[in-house]
Design a protein around this motif. Structure first.
Motif, PDB file in Angstrom:
ATOM      1  N   LEU A   1      18.442  77.279  -1.178  1.00 42.00           N
ATOM      2  CA  LEU A   1      19.260  76.108  -0.839  1.00 42.00           C
ATOM      3  C   LEU A   1      19.562  75.283  -2.093  1.00 42.00           C
ATOM      4  O   LEU A   1      20.713  74.856  -2.302  1.00 42.00           O
TER       5      LEU A   1
ATOM      6  N   MET B   1      23.418  75.015  -3.368  1.00 41.51           N
ATOM      7  CA  MET B   1      24.076  73.702  -3.431  1.00 41.51           C
ATOM      8  C   MET B   1      24.674  73.473  -4.810  1.00 41.51           C
ATOM      9  O   MET B   1      25.802  72.973  -4.950  1.00 41.51           O
TER      10      MET B   1
ATOM     11  N   VAL C   1       9.432  70.799   1.385  1.00 43.09           N
ATOM     12  CA  VAL C   1      10.776  70.218   1.234  1.00 43.09           C
ATOM     13  C   VAL C   1      10.805  69.150   0.145  1.00 43.09           C
ATOM     14  O   VAL C   1      11.854  68.894  -0.447  1.00 43.09           O
ATOM     15  N   GLY C   2       9.648  68.533  -0.132  1.00 45.44           N
ATOM     16  CA  GLY C   2       9.616  67.479  -1.143  1.00 45.44           C
ATOM     17  C   GLY C   2       9.378  68.003  -2.552  1.00 45.44           C
ATOM     18  O   GLY C   2      10.203  67.800  -3.451  1.00 45.44           O
ATOM     19  N   ILE C   3       8.296  68.719  -2.747  1.00 44.11           N
ATOM     20  CA  ILE C   3       7.924  69.136  -4.100  1.00 44.11           C
ATOM     21  C   ILE C   3       8.573  70.470  -4.490  1.00 44.11           C
ATOM     22  O   ILE C   3       9.176  70.595  -5.566  1.00 44.11           O
TER      23      ILE C   3
ATOM     24  N   PHE D   1      11.192  72.058  -3.243  1.00 46.39           N
ATOM     25  CA  PHE D   1      12.646  71.941  -3.392  1.00 46.39           C
ATOM     26  C   PHE D   1      12.987  71.215  -4.693  1.00 46.39           C
ATOM     27  O   PHE D   1      13.877  71.635  -5.433  1.00 46.39           O
ATOM     28  N   SER D   2      12.287  70.117  -4.967  1.00 40.29           N
ATOM     29  CA  SER D   2      12.586  69.330  -6.170  1.00 40.29           C
ATOM     30  C   SER D   2      12.358  70.151  -7.434  1.00 40.29           C
ATOM     31  O   SER D   2      13.182  70.120  -8.363  1.00 40.29           O
TER      32      SER D   2
ATOM     33  N   PHE E   1      15.118  72.620  -7.709  1.00 41.89           N
ATOM     34  CA  PHE E   1      16.383  71.967  -8.024  1.00 41.89           C
ATOM     35  C   PHE E   1      16.433  71.587  -9.511  1.00 41.89           C
ATOM     36  O   PHE E   1      17.410  71.891 -10.205  1.00 41.89           O
ATOM     37  N   VAL E   2      15.388  70.938  -9.986  1.00 38.80           N
ATOM     38  CA  VAL E   2      15.377  70.493 -11.391  1.00 38.80           C
ATOM     39  C   VAL E   2      15.373  71.700 -12.334  1.00 38.80           C
ATOM     40  O   VAL E   2      16.120  71.726 -13.325  1.00 38.80           O
TER      41      VAL E   2
ATOM     42  N   TRP F   1      18.725  73.177 -12.360  1.00 39.80           N
ATOM     43  CA  TRP F   1      19.658  72.227 -12.991  1.00 39.80           C
ATOM     44  C   TRP F   1      19.619  72.431 -14.515  1.00 39.80           C
ATOM     45  O   TRP F   1      20.655  72.469 -15.190  1.00 39.80           O
TER      46      TRP F   1
ATOM     47  N   ARG G   1      22.430  62.308  -8.305  1.00 40.33           N
ATOM     48  CA  ARG G   1      21.475  63.403  -8.167  1.00 40.33           C
ATOM     49  C   ARG G   1      20.040  62.916  -8.389  1.00 40.33           C
ATOM     50  O   ARG G   1      19.110  63.333  -7.699  1.00 40.33           O
ATOM     51  N   LEU G   2      19.895  62.028  -9.357  1.00 37.29           N
ATOM     52  CA  LEU G   2      18.554  61.489  -9.629  1.00 37.29           C
ATOM     53  C   LEU G   2      18.067  60.625  -8.473  1.00 37.29           C
ATOM     54  O   LEU G   2      16.882  60.658  -8.114  1.00 37.29           O
TER      55      LEU G   2
ATOM     56  N   LEU H   1      16.944  62.972  -5.816  1.00 36.23           N
ATOM     57  CA  LEU H   1      15.624  63.515  -6.134  1.00 36.23           C
ATOM     58  C   LEU H   1      14.531  62.482  -5.883  1.00 36.23           C
ATOM     59  O   LEU H   1      13.453  62.811  -5.370  1.00 36.23           O
TER      60      LEU H   1
ATOM     61  N   ILE I   1      13.856  62.357  -2.251  1.00 36.00           N
ATOM     62  CA  ILE I   1      13.096  63.535  -1.801  1.00 36.00           C
ATOM     63  C   ILE I   1      11.609  63.377  -2.144  1.00 36.00           C
ATOM     64  O   ILE I   1      10.729  63.578  -1.296  1.00 36.00           O
ATOM     65  N   LEU I   2      11.352  62.992  -3.389  1.00 43.96           N
ATOM     66  CA  LEU I   2       9.953  62.831  -3.808  1.00 43.96           C
ATOM     67  C   LEU I   2       9.302  61.650  -3.084  1.00 43.96           C
ATOM     68  O   LEU I   2       8.104  61.692  -2.761  1.00 43.96           O
TER      69      LEU I   2
ATOM     70  N   ILE J   1      17.816  65.522   0.617  1.00 38.77           N
ATOM     71  CA  ILE J   1      18.395  66.844   0.324  1.00 38.77           C
ATOM     72  C   ILE J   1      19.801  66.961   0.900  1.00 38.77           C
ATOM     73  O   ILE J   1      20.766  67.239   0.185  1.00 38.77           O
TER      74      ILE J   1
ATOM     75  N   LEU K   1      21.817  64.591  -2.006  1.00 38.68           N
ATOM     76  CA  LEU K   1      22.123  65.642  -2.997  1.00 38.68           C
ATOM     77  C   LEU K   1      23.321  66.487  -2.562  1.00 38.68           C
ATOM     78  O   LEU K   1      24.252  66.716  -3.336  1.00 38.68           O
TER      79      LEU K   1
END
Lengths: 554, 60
Positions: free
Chosen positions: A284, A288, A489-491, A493-494, A497-498, A501, B2-3, B6, B9-10, B44, B48
């Motif tokens: 995902l 995205m 979904v929090g850690i 995914f992040s 994503f990062v 990126w 985007r930040l 994020l 999300i965190l 998300i 995002l």
């Protein structure tokens, strides 16, 4: 005859136990007496075997075959005990390795499912992504992934202890220990050059590989190959192992029961969360970022169907995956002998049932909603059921397994519709819905359906008793599972994503528009998958079903 | 954007984990974890994905 020798041996040993009693058997003098009795156990003569052979399988497998420490002393109790221990570990090694081989073969299933669901002009590119996750992922996992994940996971009794994996980095925060990552096993060097560790490595490696191959599906037909390579190494070396440690390597999620009294801590028997949700959520994150394929959406945002090029590939691949799943779930006992391992029968049946009800539910959903029994979604329903039962397979009964699979079959259809129409995330094979969404459902279902009847050595994650879900009286287990979902979904995914990126900034994630329209096979890979065929570049029409539901063409 | 996404999300994950310390009641922990997951999903799919949808290739 063979049975006769076996019975004689058994009766002799039982006789010894009855004579001397278990409470005194451990004393040295009486062991000597038992050794004396054992040395008198009748065995077939080697001369007989040499002369006549053993065509009826009657003479092999007797006391003759027990390895003796000292041939002059003959068979002793110590020899017998060592042989029993060796047999247990051998059974568990063979079981774990063979199951690992089955999981490795799932790569073939993923490869042809994904290739069948994309257009022929990108077939070489998609197949090569699926092929190289094996090499790239394995390398990354060998270098550091395995150490981060399992470096502090000892002891694992079924594999002989794997004692060299005994160092975990632990952060003490808010008065609680937070085990974060393992620190032993980099390059499988030093003391981790150990037979038990190597068996565990093989089994865990093929699981990691499954995760990396999920992402290739959601990003197919527009992912730059160089970006795919870096992204796969990142996933196999760092992101997957971190969550793997927290769930399976004695990390902080698995200790939620011990430290916070939440059931048995985060419980994920074979990896709905660790393997599938991690792969689906990473898919995902990347999908995205790279955006939908050209032609997937019209200017008004309405989606088009982009059908795959070979439905027979898709369904054959689904069957291969379903076959491989019998290694995935039952193999996660890490043995067939000891500590509740005989539940492999229950786990295998649960696996089979959930896949069956998943495909059935998806088929019915599509038939009722769109008027046709969509083949690719029936296949995805099968996979969704299998994904969902992966975490609870070791903790639930067959009725629950059927329900979990059924819900998964519906969920995957709803998920594909949601991502296609609402979120507008282009996922050519439905990987986000199959693995991400149903991976999370599988994790949740442990907290609901675990029946408290499983017993893997009397405890799970250091908490005595059996994993029990909300419907059987333990709401704490549900809370632990929800913390696991929040972490996914929090850690996870992040991180994905990062990481991706950064990959996008360095090499760019997406191919150029001309390359995409021409097909990725020649520009990216230098060769067509089907050079003798006339391919229609940019053709979005067709009669065969893609993963997108038929009505999306309207 | 985007930040911010994020961070959301965190933040959702932090809410879920903070629930472990905020209460010892299992029901409370379940409720707080669900709230954290909801915040994370909003980050998300709302923030995002919203950022990428605004710049989607099919809008050009």
């Amino acid at each position: 005859m063979k049975r006769g020798w076996g019975v004689t041996l058994l009766l002799t040993v039982l006789g010894c136990l009855a004579m001397f009693g278990p409470s005194t058997l451990g004393q040295a003098g009486e062991i000597q007496a038992t050794d004396t009795v054992l040395s008198g156990v009748p065995t077939p003569k080697t001369e007989d075997i040499a002369a006549k052979g053993d065509p009826g399988a009657e003479l092999y497998g007797t006391a003759n075959d027990i390895t003796l420490a000292d041939s002059k002393k003959g068979l002793t109790v110590a020899d017998l005990a060592n042989q029993v221990g060796q047999n247990k570990i051998a059974i568990n090694f063979v079981w774990t390795l063979v199951c690992g081989f089955l999981v490795m073969f799932m790569q073939a299933g993923f490869a042809i499912v994904e290739t069948g669901l994309i257009r022929a002009k990108n077939a070489n590119h998609t197949m090569m992504m699926n092929f190289m996750v094996y090499g790239l992922g394995l390398f990354a996992y060998w270098v550091c992934g395995f150490a981060i994940q399992m470096g502090g996971s000892a002891p694992i009794a079924n594999l002989g202890g794997v004692y060299p994996l005994n160092q975990e980095f632990v952060l003490n925060l808010f008065g609680k220990p937070w085990p974060l990552f393992g620190m032993k096993g980099f390059f499988l060097s030093g003391a981790t050059y150990d037979i038990g560790v190597l068996v565990l490595f093989l089994f865990q490696m093929v699981f990691m590989d499954t995760t990396t191959t999920i992402v290739t599906g959601s990003c197919a037909e527009r992912w730059k190959y160089s970006a795919f390579c870096i992204s796969t190494i990142l996933l196999g070396a760092l992101i997957y192992p971190l969550f793997g440690n927290w769930a399976w390597g004695c990390g902080w999620l698995s200790q939620l029961g011990v430290n916070f009294g939440l059931g048995h801590g985060y419980a994920d028997f074979a990896g709905s969360g660790v393997v599938h949700a991690v792969g689906g959520l990473t898919g995902l994150a990347v999908a995205m970022q790279i955006g939908p394929r050209i032609g997937k959406y019209n200017r008004d945002g309405s989606p088009n169907v982009i059908p795959g090029h070979d439905l027979s590939y898709v369904l054959l691949g689904c069957f291969i995956l379903a076959f491989g799943w019998f290694g995935f779930n039952p193999g996660s006992t890490l043995g067939a002998s000891g500590n509740g391992c005989l539940r492999i029968g229950s786990i295998a049946v649960n696996t089979m049932l959930a896949g069956c009800t998943g495909s059935f539910a998806a088929l019915l959903y599509m038939w009722i909603r769109y008027g046709k029994p969509d083949a690719s979604m029936a296949g995805n329903g099968l996979l969704a059921g299998l994904v969902a039962i992966t975490a609870p397979s070791g903790f639930v009964n067959t009725l629950s397994a059927a329900i979990i699979g059924w819900v998964a079959g519906i969920l995957v259809c709803l998920g594909v519709e949601f991502f296609d129409r609402v979120a507008k995330v282009d996922d050519p094979v439905g990987a986000i819905s199959v693995h991400g969404l149903n991976g999370l459902w599988g994790v949740l279902s442990v907290g609901l359906f675990a029946d408290g009847r499983s017993n893997y050595g009397g405890s799970w994650n250091g908490v005595p008793g059996s994993v029990t879900g909300l419907f059987y009286g333990d709401a704490g287990q549900l809370a632990a599972q929800l913390i696991g979902i929040a972490t996914l979904v929090g850690i996870v995914f992040s991180l994905s994503f990062v990481g991706n990126w950064i990959v996008d900034i360095i090499v760019g994630q997406r191919v150029g528009a001309k390359v995409e329209l021409a097909g990725l096979d020649i520009p990216e890979m230098g060769a067509l998958c089907y050079p003798d065929f006339q391919l229609k570049a940019g053709d979005f029409g067709g009669a065969s079903a893609g993963v997108a539901v038929p009505s999306l063409a309207k | 954007m985007r930040l911010l996404g994020l961070a959301c999300i965190l933040g959702g994950w932090a809410i879920a984990v903070a629930g472990l310390f905020m209460t010892t009641a299992t029901t409370g922990r379940i409720f707080i974890a669900c709230a954290g997951i909801a915040v994370t999903l909003y980050g998300i799919l709302g923030m995002l994905n919203g950022y990428y949808l605004e710049r989607a290739i099919w809008k050009k």
